[in-house]
Design a protein around this motif. Sequence first.
Motif, PDB file in Angstrom:
ATOM      1  N   VAL A  63       0.849  -1.201   0.000  1.00 12.13           N
ATOM      2  CA  VAL A  63       0.000   0.000   0.000  1.00 12.13           C
ATOM      3  C   VAL A  63       0.879   1.243   0.000  1.00 12.13           C
ATOM      4  O   VAL A  63       0.629   2.223  -0.703  1.00 12.13           O
ATOM      5  CB  VAL A  63      -0.946   0.003   1.220  1.00 12.13           C
ATOM      6  N   GLU A  64       1.945   1.175   0.794  1.00 11.23           N
ATOM      7  CA  GLU A  64       2.845   2.324   0.974  1.00 11.23           C
ATOM      8  C   GLU A  64       3.409   2.820  -0.356  1.00 11.23           C
ATOM      9  O   GLU A  64       3.508   4.029  -0.591  1.00 11.23           O
ATOM     10  CB  GLU A  64       3.985   1.918   1.912  1.00 11.23           C
ATOM     11  N   ILE A  65       3.779   1.910  -1.255  1.00 13.54           N
ATOM     12  CA  ILE A  65       4.444   2.322  -2.492  1.00 13.54           C
ATOM     13  C   ILE A  65       3.543   3.218  -3.345  1.00 13.54           C
ATOM     14  O   ILE A  65       3.999   4.186  -3.955  1.00 13.54           O
ATOM     15  CB  ILE A  65       4.925   1.087  -3.300  1.00 13.54           C
ATOM     16  N   PHE A  66       2.256   2.945  -3.346  1.00 13.98           N
ATOM     17  CA  PHE A  66       1.329   3.746  -4.154  1.00 13.98           C
ATOM     18  C   PHE A  66       1.029   5.087  -3.479  1.00 13.98           C
ATOM     19  O   PHE A  66       0.876   6.110  -4.166  1.00 13.98           O
ATOM     20  CB  PHE A  66       0.043   2.952  -4.417  1.00 13.98           C
ATOM     21  N   ALA A  67       0.958   5.075  -2.145  1.00 14.29           N
ATOM     22  CA  ALA A  67       0.780   6.338  -1.422  1.00 14.29           C
ATOM     23  C   ALA A  67       1.990   7.249  -1.645  1.00 14.29           C
ATOM     24  O   ALA A  67       1.847   8.462  -1.861  1.00 14.29           O
ATOM     25  CB  ALA A  67       0.572   6.058   0.069  1.00 14.29           C
ATOM     26  N   LEU A  68       3.188   6.678  -1.623  1.00 13.88           N
ATOM     27  CA  LEU A  68       4.406   7.453  -1.879  1.00 13.88           C
ATOM     28  C   LEU A  68       4.407   8.030  -3.290  1.00 13.88           C
ATOM     29  O   LEU A  68       4.798   9.183  -3.497  1.00 13.88           O
ATOM     30  CB  LEU A  68       5.638   6.550  -1.713  1.00 13.88           C
ATOM     31  N   ALA A  69       3.979   7.224  -4.248  1.00 18.26           N
ATOM     32  CA  ALA A  69       3.951   7.688  -5.644  1.00 18.26           C
ATOM     33  C   ALA A  69       3.071   8.920  -5.770  1.00 18.26           C
ATOM     34  O   ALA A  69       3.411   9.877  -6.489  1.00 18.26           O
ATOM     35  CB  ALA A  69       3.450   6.570  -6.559  1.00 18.26           C
ATOM     36  N   GLU A 102       2.199  11.075  -3.263  1.00 23.15           N
ATOM     37  CA  GLU A 102       2.741  12.186  -2.471  1.00 23.15           C
ATOM     38  C   GLU A 102       3.973  12.809  -3.112  1.00 23.15           C
ATOM     39  O   GLU A 102       4.145  14.028  -3.090  1.00 23.15           O
ATOM     40  CB  GLU A 102       3.076  11.684  -1.067  1.00 23.15           C
ATOM     41  N   GLN A 103       4.830  11.978  -3.694  1.00 26.63           N
ATOM     42  CA  GLN A 103       6.079  12.476  -4.268  1.00 26.63           C
ATOM     43  C   GLN A 103       5.942  12.828  -5.753  1.00 26.63           C
ATOM     44  O   GLN A 103       6.851  13.409  -6.337  1.00 26.63           O
ATOM     45  CB  GLN A 103       7.186  11.414  -4.109  1.00 26.63           C
ATOM     46  N   GLY A 104       4.825  12.448  -6.378  1.00 28.96           N
ATOM     47  CA  GLY A 104       4.647  12.708  -7.803  1.00 28.96           C
ATOM     48  C   GLY A 104       5.615  11.908  -8.659  1.00 28.96           C
ATOM     49  O   GLY A 104       6.107  12.398  -9.682  1.00 28.96           O
ATOM     50  N   LEU A 127      -5.927   5.607   2.891  1.00 30.13           N
ATOM     51  CA  LEU A 127      -6.741   6.820   2.943  1.00 30.13           C
ATOM     52  C   LEU A 127      -5.906   8.050   2.558  1.00 30.13           C
ATOM     53  O   LEU A 127      -6.411   8.981   1.918  1.00 30.13           O
ATOM     54  CB  LEU A 127      -7.327   6.983   4.347  1.00 30.13           C
ATOM     55  N   ASP A 128      -4.617   8.033   2.925  1.00 29.25           N
ATOM     56  CA  ASP A 128      -3.718   9.116   2.495  1.00 29.25           C
ATOM     57  C   ASP A 128      -3.624   9.156   0.971  1.00 29.25           C
ATOM     58  O   ASP A 128      -3.616  10.236   0.358  1.00 29.25           O
ATOM     59  CB  ASP A 128      -2.307   8.911   3.072  1.00 29.25           C
ATOM     60  N   LEU A 129      -3.514   7.981   0.375  1.00 31.55           N
ATOM     61  CA  LEU A 129      -3.452   7.905  -1.091  1.00 31.55           C
ATOM     62  C   LEU A 129      -4.734   8.439  -1.717  1.00 31.55           C
ATOM     63  O   LEU A 129      -4.699   9.271  -2.633  1.00 31.55           O
ATOM     64  CB  LEU A 129      -3.224   6.447  -1.514  1.00 31.55           C
ATOM     65  N   ALA A 175      -3.441  15.209  -0.324  1.00 24.86           N
ATOM     66  CA  ALA A 175      -3.385  16.521  -0.982  1.00 24.86           C
ATOM     67  C   ALA A 175      -2.996  16.420  -2.455  1.00 24.86           C
ATOM     68  O   ALA A 175      -2.971  17.430  -3.154  1.00 24.86           O
ATOM     69  CB  ALA A 175      -2.385  17.413  -0.249  1.00 24.86           C
ATOM     70  N   HIS A 176      -2.692  15.202  -2.946  1.00 20.87           N
ATOM     71  CA  HIS A 176      -2.221  15.043  -4.316  1.00 20.87           C
ATOM     72  C   HIS A 176      -3.208  14.214  -5.130  1.00 20.87           C
ATOM     73  O   HIS A 176      -3.956  13.408  -4.582  1.00 20.87           O
ATOM     74  CB  HIS A 176      -0.843  14.373  -4.325  1.00 20.87           C
ATOM     75  N   ASP A 177      -3.180  14.396  -6.452  1.00 23.97           N
ATOM     76  CA  ASP A 177      -4.092  13.676  -7.353  1.00 23.97           C
ATOM     77  C   ASP A 177      -3.804  12.175  -7.279  1.00 23.97           C
ATOM     78  O   ASP A 177      -2.709  11.728  -7.610  1.00 23.97           O
ATOM     79  CB  ASP A 177      -3.892  14.183  -8.787  1.00 23.97           C
ATOM     80  N   PRO A 178      -4.784  11.381  -6.847  1.00 22.25           N
ATOM     81  CA  PRO A 178      -4.521   9.939  -6.667  1.00 22.25           C
ATOM     82  C   PRO A 178      -4.819   9.089  -7.898  1.00 22.25           C
ATOM     83  O   PRO A 178      -4.648   7.869  -7.857  1.00 22.25           O
ATOM     84  CB  PRO A 178      -5.496   9.576  -5.539  1.00 22.25           C
ATOM     85  N   GLU A 179      -5.262   9.709  -9.008  1.00 18.28           N
ATOM     86  CA  GLU A 179      -5.800   8.907 -10.115  1.00 18.28           C
ATOM     87  C   GLU A 179      -4.789   7.889 -10.652  1.00 18.28           C
ATOM     88  O   GLU A 179      -5.094   6.697 -10.768  1.00 18.28           O
ATOM     89  CB  GLU A 179      -6.283   9.817 -11.251  1.00 18.28           C
TER      90      GLU A 179
END
Length: 913
Positions: free
Chosen positions: A399-405, A407-409, A441-443, A447-451
């Motif tokens: 899950v973390e890897i997609f949330a990082l993607a 957040e970091q763009g 939920l962060d993903l 604050a960033h586009d999650p699409e």
Amino acid sequence: MTGRFDHLPNRRAIVDRRLLAEQVAAATGKDTSALRHQVSLLLKSALEAGRAEIARRLIANPSRGIEAANAQAYLVDQLLRVLADFTTQRLYPLANPTTGERLLLLAVGGYGRGEMAPFSDVDIGFLTPGKQTAWAEQVIESMLYALWDLGLKIGHSSRSLDEMVRQAKADVTVRTALLEGRYVWGDEDLYDEASRRFHDDVRRGTERQFAADKLAERNARHVRMGDTRYVVEPNVKEGKGGLRDLHALFWIGKYTYQVQRSNELVAVGLFTREEYRLFQRADNFLWAVRCHLHLIAGRGEDRLTFDYQREIAQRMNYADRPGKSAVERFMQFYFLQARTVGSLTGLFLAHMDERFSRRRRLGLKMARTPRKLDGFANDGGRIALPSDDFFQQDPRRLVEIFALAAEQGLEIHPLALRCATRDARLVTAVRRDARANARFLDLLAGAHDPELPLRWMNETGVLGRFVPDWARIVAQMQFDMYHHYTVDEHTIRAIGLLARMEAGALADDHPLPSEIMAQIVSRRVLYVAVLLHDIAKGRGGDHSILGAEVAERLCPRFGLTPAETETVAWLVRHHLLMSATAFRRDLTDFKTILDFTEVVQSPERLRLLLVLTVVDIRAVGPGTWNGWKGQLLGDLYDRAEEVLRLGHKQKGRGERVVAKQETLRTALHWDAGTLAAYVRRLPEPYWIAEPDDVLAHNAAFVTQTGDVQLAIDAQVYPERGATLVTVYAADHPGLFSRIAGAIHVAGGNIIDARIHTTRDGMALDNFLVQDPLGRPFDEAGQLIRLKTAIEDALAGRGKLTDRLKAKPLPRARADAFRIEPNVLIDNKASNRFTVVEVAARDRPALLNQLAYALFLSKVTIHSAHVATYGERAVDVFYLTDLTGDKIASATRVRALEKRLLAAASGAPQEEAA
């Protein structure tokens, strides 16, 4: 290539070349023309028999797509060899051929690969050692004419060796076709020399450029085809995730590593054995679909439209299951294969990327290197894994890897996505883990586009494993003409639209929802509601009710509070309420607003529901949103917000009428006497029903026309995305149905109508009209045609029914759907009117036929509201009897329902007197 078709069973049943050659050798004719004609008949008979045998085999084994494609190429090979022998030995024999009179026949393109659908083009190339001789020219011309006589669609070229090299260097399309070049007939030494020169003079040193060219070509094709693999009427050959994407992988691999068969991609390290198995399964399935498609269409057809989907599903032995039809199950498997193609493409390109350079990448974006990646590695601006077992050490990292993607763009390295796909099942162990759910939920609502990260998470299978309810909608299509995408793709697009709306990127298109986004307190409630709004589709019940139950179960797991959970469940339960009310009810009827606000109950829910409704409609697909829908939703929001804010303190009906009349007097600079005279002519409901701008337009128009008995005006309303057509005429029964028919004859679709009668017997009817593509009628010729059609219909010039029958059906694909007509008659939805809702399959002049049925039923139409959802039309009428009362008698209600059902089903009705 020797042995290319050895795997085909009983090849002689497809075509017996020896027997065919003997029949051709025995052919006689009084001259060359007669002989050629006789041989053409023999070849055509062999072609038809071979095609019939291949079709029979495909029906018996409907999933053997590659075998069918190989069989088609084998059949053409044998016919070409017999034809070439006949042409060079019987028609144009050479006693002492020189070295310059050698000739080679190559199969190129898809035919060269040995894969053809039943009506694919036959791509061939003739090759000579030097300048083409007169003999070669005669042979080539004769063979082409014979092939055209067979009805084959031939793509051909004739080149010398030097021309082949020069053109292949200059044109990547020629190079790609020759890359697939396969020996069919002719001089084998010439074939060997051509192969050597292609390898030495064309291919060597150009591998990187060829790969880049193929990727650019692929990207341009995807844009042309809609740039998604989840469009519900996909192009099997050219669409994203289709056969051409698989071909592009093989071309790049073949050009770079000189592999001859796709299974050799494993040996050179481009695929693992499991990935090659997925490649082969997708390839086989897509070829099966394409071959069935050609056979059903009887021609070269690659677009899998609705009218073919059902029959192919039946041919491929798909069956209905609870909540999901056979065609939906077939298309779900199709989209899963398309997704596989996308995943394999990413992995393949990652390997090629590593081969060519770590600095200059093949179409993969570079990004700024972040300082902190929570243990993940950084590979040239892409999130990568420090070790192959990184996910196995801690499944929460899936899950973390997609949330990082998000957040970091950053992009995620394809090899990391490969590991995520492989290890996706491990995420089931952390479904209830608080940290994993918090990062999800962060993903979703950060604050960033999650699409894009959500799409990656979906395509690796991690999202479906983490949220099992999501897995049930992955690649699920909806078999209708309204929804353009699969359910999961539609949902992810809606989330992307929501993020862009919050960022202000959609303010021009959607000013009201963009403005109220800033007022919404429950941000994460909204994002979760969009994620779950269609989560229960395909379960066999009301997906809104079932989805609310899913939300009540999932939201606490995600970390939402009980109050947030209740709001998400409410939004999912009622996510269709606002559009149904706005598009299918009369918003000037105050009870409509009261009934709506009774369900909504709070301004925050109203704001949430408006934004959810807008992104839901926008994500359905291109062309589903227009200015008229925006206007209706805005009107409903404004009126509901006033009720929720003021309750019973708002202005009463009489005060609103007076306010509107005063606004009209100011706008037209009338004195009190002029206004009073005009007001006396019009009943009170007219003033409530029409907005201020239409009231002003009507008043100016009626005043200008004077005492004429018929006047028609058309004015474009860009903000409503429609044209306002006003008809002022002497009132008589059946007037509305005649006008509706005339507007259809002129090429218009009525989306809204309000019918008024003045106290001195004149009809003042306002219609909002669009063209068949949902745009305003705004060209001078269209407006003239519209006015003329209405004048002719009301004056009785020509028989309207004949003109309506002559009007062609604009969307024949609607025939692929069966929609049972339905009529609902409601005396509770309005205090003053009987509300009738008719659902039926959309077709020409449906509104005209329903209006005529109402005329025969002796009722008065006060307003009509038309909504279209692909092939389904929902027409709503606000009615009274001729005395102005509701239609309360049970006998009359039953008779009205029966007549409307007959009209909705297309049954002929008695002519008007």
